[in-house]
Design a protein around this motif. Structure first.
Motif, PDB file in Angstrom:
ATOM      1  N   LEU A 129       0.829  -1.208   0.000  1.00  0.00           N
ATOM      2  CA  LEU A 129       0.000   0.000   0.000  1.00  0.00           C
ATOM      3  C   LEU A 129       0.864   1.261   0.000  1.00  0.00           C
ATOM      4  O   LEU A 129       0.478   2.289  -0.572  1.00  0.00           O
ATOM      5  CB  LEU A 129      -0.918   0.008   1.234  1.00  0.00           C
ATOM      6  CG  LEU A 129      -2.208  -0.823   1.155  1.00  0.00           C
ATOM      7  CD1 LEU A 129      -2.900  -0.824   2.504  1.00  0.00           C
ATOM      8  CD2 LEU A 129      -3.119  -0.269   0.084  1.00  0.00           C
ATOM      9  N   ALA A 130       2.029   1.188   0.625  1.00  0.00           N
ATOM     10  CA  ALA A 130       2.909   2.356   0.689  1.00  0.00           C
ATOM     11  C   ALA A 130       3.303   2.829  -0.709  1.00  0.00           C
ATOM     12  O   ALA A 130       3.444   4.036  -0.959  1.00  0.00           O
ATOM     13  CB  ALA A 130       4.156   2.032   1.509  1.00  0.00           C
ATOM     14  N   LEU A 131       3.485   1.893  -1.633  1.00  0.00           N
ATOM     15  CA  LEU A 131       3.848   2.268  -3.000  1.00  0.00           C
ATOM     16  C   LEU A 131       2.739   3.075  -3.662  1.00  0.00           C
ATOM     17  O   LEU A 131       2.995   4.042  -4.383  1.00  0.00           O
ATOM     18  CB  LEU A 131       4.152   1.016  -3.821  1.00  0.00           C
ATOM     19  CG  LEU A 131       5.288   0.131  -3.329  1.00  0.00           C
ATOM     20  CD1 LEU A 131       5.445  -1.064  -4.254  1.00  0.00           C
ATOM     21  CD2 LEU A 131       6.576   0.919  -3.243  1.00  0.00           C
ATOM     22  N   LEU A 132       1.494   2.670  -3.405  1.00  0.00           N
ATOM     23  CA  LEU A 132       0.371   3.398  -3.986  1.00  0.00           C
ATOM     24  C   LEU A 132       0.232   4.783  -3.380  1.00  0.00           C
ATOM     25  O   LEU A 132      -0.053   5.756  -4.086  1.00  0.00           O
ATOM     26  CB  LEU A 132      -0.914   2.592  -3.792  1.00  0.00           C
ATOM     27  CG  LEU A 132      -0.921   1.219  -4.482  1.00  0.00           C
ATOM     28  CD1 LEU A 132      -2.176   0.442  -4.104  1.00  0.00           C
ATOM     29  CD2 LEU A 132      -0.820   1.363  -5.983  1.00  0.00           C
ATOM     30  N   TYR A 133       0.448   4.889  -2.072  1.00  0.00           N
ATOM     31  CA  TYR A 133       0.399   6.212  -1.444  1.00  0.00           C
ATOM     32  C   TYR A 133       1.462   7.132  -2.030  1.00  0.00           C
ATOM     33  O   TYR A 133       1.211   8.299  -2.317  1.00  0.00           O
ATOM     34  CB  TYR A 133       0.612   6.081   0.072  1.00  0.00           C
ATOM     35  CG  TYR A 133      -0.508   5.389   0.811  1.00  0.00           C
ATOM     36  CD1 TYR A 133      -1.832   5.644   0.508  1.00  0.00           C
ATOM     37  CD2 TYR A 133      -0.224   4.467   1.826  1.00  0.00           C
ATOM     38  CE1 TYR A 133      -2.860   4.994   1.187  1.00  0.00           C
ATOM     39  CE2 TYR A 133      -1.244   3.819   2.509  1.00  0.00           C
ATOM     40  CZ  TYR A 133      -2.554   4.090   2.184  1.00  0.00           C
ATOM     41  OH  TYR A 133      -3.564   3.455   2.853  1.00  0.00           O
ATOM     42  N   ARG A 169      -6.570   6.961  -0.191  1.00  0.00           N
ATOM     43  CA  ARG A 169      -7.340   5.741   0.088  1.00  0.00           C
ATOM     44  C   ARG A 169      -8.532   5.563  -0.859  1.00  0.00           C
ATOM     45  O   ARG A 169      -8.764   4.459  -1.355  1.00  0.00           O
ATOM     46  CB  ARG A 169      -7.784   5.739   1.551  1.00  0.00           C
ATOM     47  CG  ARG A 169      -6.645   5.467   2.512  1.00  0.00           C
ATOM     48  CD  ARG A 169      -7.131   5.321   3.928  1.00  0.00           C
ATOM     49  NE  ARG A 169      -7.685   6.572   4.439  1.00  0.00           N
ATOM     50  CZ  ARG A 169      -8.200   6.708   5.664  1.00  0.00           C
ATOM     51  NH1 ARG A 169      -8.234   5.677   6.481  1.00  0.00           N
ATOM     52  NH2 ARG A 169      -8.669   7.861   6.069  1.00  0.00           N
ATOM     53  N   PRO A 170      -9.288   6.604  -1.160  1.00  0.00           N
ATOM     54  CA  PRO A 170     -10.394   6.412  -2.118  1.00  0.00           C
ATOM     55  C   PRO A 170      -9.895   5.985  -3.492  1.00  0.00           C
ATOM     56  O   PRO A 170     -10.507   5.147  -4.143  1.00  0.00           O
ATOM     57  CB  PRO A 170     -11.050   7.802  -2.163  1.00  0.00           C
ATOM     58  CG  PRO A 170     -10.659   8.451  -0.886  1.00  0.00           C
ATOM     59  CD  PRO A 170      -9.281   7.955  -0.592  1.00  0.00           C
ATOM     60  N   ALA A 171      -8.782   6.567  -3.946  1.00  0.00           N
ATOM     61  CA  ALA A 171      -8.268   6.236  -5.273  1.00  0.00           C
ATOM     62  C   ALA A 171      -7.776   4.794  -5.334  1.00  0.00           C
ATOM     63  O   ALA A 171      -7.918   4.114  -6.354  1.00  0.00           O
ATOM     64  CB  ALA A 171      -7.137   7.188  -5.644  1.00  0.00           C
ATOM     65  N   ILE A 172      -7.210   4.310  -4.245  1.00  0.00           N
ATOM     66  CA  ILE A 172      -6.747   2.918  -4.212  1.00  0.00           C
ATOM     67  C   ILE A 172      -7.926   1.961  -4.339  1.00  0.00           C
ATOM     68  O   ILE A 172      -7.882   0.976  -5.079  1.00  0.00           O
ATOM     69  CB  ILE A 172      -5.964   2.645  -2.916  1.00  0.00           C
ATOM     70  CG1 ILE A 172      -4.656   3.453  -2.905  1.00  0.00           C
ATOM     71  CG2 ILE A 172      -5.653   1.168  -2.763  1.00  0.00           C
ATOM     72  CD1 ILE A 172      -3.897   3.355  -1.610  1.00  0.00           C
ATOM     73  N   LEU A 173      -8.989   2.268  -3.637  1.00  0.00           N
ATOM     74  CA  LEU A 173     -10.177   1.424  -3.735  1.00  0.00           C
ATOM     75  C   LEU A 173     -10.743   1.453  -5.149  1.00  0.00           C
ATOM     76  O   LEU A 173     -11.147   0.427  -5.706  1.00  0.00           O
ATOM     77  CB  LEU A 173     -11.225   1.891  -2.731  1.00  0.00           C
ATOM     78  CG  LEU A 173     -10.863   1.687  -1.252  1.00  0.00           C
ATOM     79  CD1 LEU A 173     -11.862   2.398  -0.369  1.00  0.00           C
ATOM     80  CD2 LEU A 173     -10.810   0.221  -0.929  1.00  0.00           C
TER      81      LEU A 173
END
Length: 634
Positions: free
Chosen positions: A234-238, A244-248
């Motif tokens: 998840l850290a890579l996506l941040y 958080r909304p964009a990851i979902l």
């Protein structure tokens, strides 16, 4: 013939030894006199160099008085790593008197771990841009948040090894940072910090801390080190700009997305939280425009980083120039081709342990022509890659690691090293199929190497090694371990010719003895004569005591009394020596060398990997060490 050490270098050593006498057994009066002279400010041209050497080699000896005397007004970077004798009063004095200081290194200095210290420091020196608190075990959230609140110009922060930090360390304004994450990115001027690089390695922080960091700093953040932490993928996506909304929106809404179980659980938990809060979803297109200033990416997950994820993230990193993918064994050659195609500015590439990549994966990286540092250790590349590299000029290459590339041969190595390079500084050919011809090409074409690892290279001889060290005198770090063809002759040539040598790893050299190391003691023959005289005197005393006869003293005959010291022309900068599994090296000689070199300036590890303790006498009756005398004066 070894070059003569400059007088300035010798004078610096004498000054250092004199200052060390302030807390030792030497001439304290002379040391105080020198300290008073340095405090006049008339020797600022050399005082910074003296301070740097003291901190590097004798940090425990740096006190407030020494620091005040050596910190000149021209000082720009103040390093106090492990200087536990310096108090806040000493630091405050330097910050007041040195207006140009912009970098501050307080690593392993727990005495400064109070929020008030950095509040006051921000007023004394408001222009500090870099701060290191590495391995400060008492640094907690309050200290870091004080730094972030008051040091507005800070760009580089090192918190590696600060074990008391929690995930809320970068959460300065919870409502504002949540708003940024949910509804999109604000202008750069509205962010609380302008941090460019942050190191939180070797801590217990998770991806939550990375998320808070991203919302705290915004687009200025370029380098983040999260190795050996609790952070997951998840850290890579941040860091790629996804909230958080964009990851979902990116993952759970895509039925073709394959997630590992821990990541899926984390995302489902986030989804439930966001549904309760009724927060809006960031659009995928907007997320792709986030954090394009990211320049450095380091990932070391054996199983979690999949090729599909790397291919998805690569387009979000157009300006990345540093990629480290150590031990990411799941990556395929095609995913690396995608990475090279999307990230064309990569200068540093580390693929150590990415075992199954093929030669074609390296073609776009080489063709881009930007590589300055390349680590292919343990990769299954062949001579084809080496040949392609040889056809492209190595004008930019500064570091090259080919260790354990077992599918290469001496033919490919000879082609690669047949090209001259004035930029290459670090080279590792550990356990490769190199030979004397390979070493000859390295000696001829890479005259400015500072680090060379040629451990476990079968088939090399003393002639090749001697030619190498006589041609490359800039070496600072060498690893010649487990080369059965290397003997005393090679080691003597190394210590004689490479005056900048600091570290030597010579483990497993079965034929070497103490002979090449004893010249670290200056004028060894005179020292041995002095030892013989002292042994004679001890014998006289024991005979006189046994016979109760004072007799006649021979003191007036002792004209050869000599106090040994470290050589100023042989291995002068050597600070680390590893002699594990060197069967024929005498431990007593090593202990003698340690005591003569004084004050832990030389660290030696013996056959068993144990630190050699400096001793001058051993055994009962205070017997002197071996009577070994070299065959000729050094």
């Amino acid at each position: 013939m070894a070059s003569v050490v400059p007088l300035k270098f010798t004078a610096k050593l004498i000054c250092i030894q004199t200052l060390l006498d302030l807390s030792g057994d030497g001439d304290k009066e002379a040391a105080q006199r020198m300290l008073r002279q340095l405090q006049t400010g008339c020797f600022t041209a050399v005082s910074c160099g003296l301070l740097r050497r003291l901190v590097e080699r004798y940090p425990g000896k740096v006190t407030n008085n020494v620091l005040s005397a050596l910190a000149s007004t021209h000082l720009r970077e103040l390093k106090l790593k492990k200087c536990k004798s310096v108090s806040f009063a000493g630091l405050k004095n330097v910050l007041e008197n040195c207006p140009l200081v912009t970098k501050l290194d307080l690593s392993e200095c727990d005495q400064f771990s109070q929020p008030e210290v950095f509040h006051i420091a921000s007023f004394l020196r408001p222009g500090i841009t870099a701060l290191s608190l590495e391995n400060c075990l008492t640094v907690d959230n309050s200290v870091v948040q004080s730094i972030l609140l008051y040091m507005k110009t800070l760009q580089h922060l090192n918190l590696s090894g600060c074990s008391k930090l929690t995930d809320n360390v970068f959460l300065l304004n919870e409502n504002l940072q949540l708003q940024r994450e949910t509804f999109g990115q604000m202008t750069q001027e509205c962010y609380d910090c302008a941090l460019i690089s942050v190191d939180v390695s070797c801590t217990t922080l998770t991806s939550t801390a990375v998320r808070h960091l991203a919302t705290l700093t915004g687009p200025t953040l370029k380098h983040v080190n999260i190795s050996w932490t609790g952070a997951d993928t998840l850290a890579l996506l941040y860091l790629s700009g996804y909230g958080r909304p964009a990851i979902l929106d990116l993952t759970l809404s895509d039925p073709d997305t394959v997630l590992d179980f821990p990541l899926e659980l984390s995302l489902l938990e986030l989804k439930n939280t966001l549904n309760k809060l009724k927060l809006g979803m960031l659009r995928k297109e907007r997320a792709k425009n986030e954090n394009k200033n990211l320049q450095k990416v380091k990932i070391s997950w054996k199983d979690n980083l999949k090729s599909s994820m790397l291919e998805e993230l690569a387009p979000l990193w157009p300006n990345v120039n540093y990629i480290s993918l150590i031990d990411c064994e799941s990556l395929t050659s095609q995913s690396l081709v995608t990475l090279a195609t999307k990230c064309k500015q990569i200068q540093t590439l580390t693929l150590q342990g990415v075992t199954f990549i093929q030669d074609f994966a390296m073609i776009p990286f080489i063709n881009n022509g930007c590589l300055e540092s390349l680590n292919l250790a343990e990769c299954r590349i062949t001579d084809h890659t080496l040949t392609r590299m040889s056809k492209h000029k190595m004008e930019k290459m500064r570091e090259l690691d080919l260790s354990w590339c077992d599918d290469t041969s001496s033919v490919g190595l000879d082609r690669l090293f047949g090209k001259t390079s004035d930029t290459l500084r670090k080279l590792s050919i550990r356990q490769l199929a190199a030979n004397d011809k390979t070493l000859s090409l390295i000696a001829s074409n890479f005259h400015l190497l500072t680090s060379l690892n040629m451990s476990s290279v079968d088939g090399i001889t003393d002639d090749a090694v001697v030619n190498l060290v006589e041609s490359i005198r800039t070496l600072e770090h060498v690893d010649f371990s487990w080369n059965l063809g290397v003997s005393n002759r090679s080691i003597s040539a190394l210590l004689k010719n490479c005056q900048r040598l600091q570290r030597a790893d010579l483990a497993g050299l079965k034929t070497i003895t103490s002979e090449p190391f004893l010249p670290l003691i200056s004028n060894l023959r005179q020292w041995r004569r002095c030892q013989a005289l002292l042994r004679l005197k001890l014998h006289e005393r024991s005979v006189a005591a046994a016979s109760a006869d004072a007799g006649t003293s021979s003191d007036e005959e002792y004209t050869d009394i000599y106090m040994p010291h470290r050589s100023t022309v042989y291995g002068t900068d050597l600070t680390y020596l590893n002699l594990e599994f060197c069967d024929q090296v005498n431990d007593n000689h090593l202990a003698e060398i340690c005591i003569v070199c004084r004050r832990e300036s030389l660290t030696i590890f013996n056959y068993y990997g144990e630190l050699v303790k400096p001793e001058l006498f051993i055994g009962q009756g205070r017997q002197w060490y071996s009577n070994y005398i070299p065959a000729h004066d050094d």
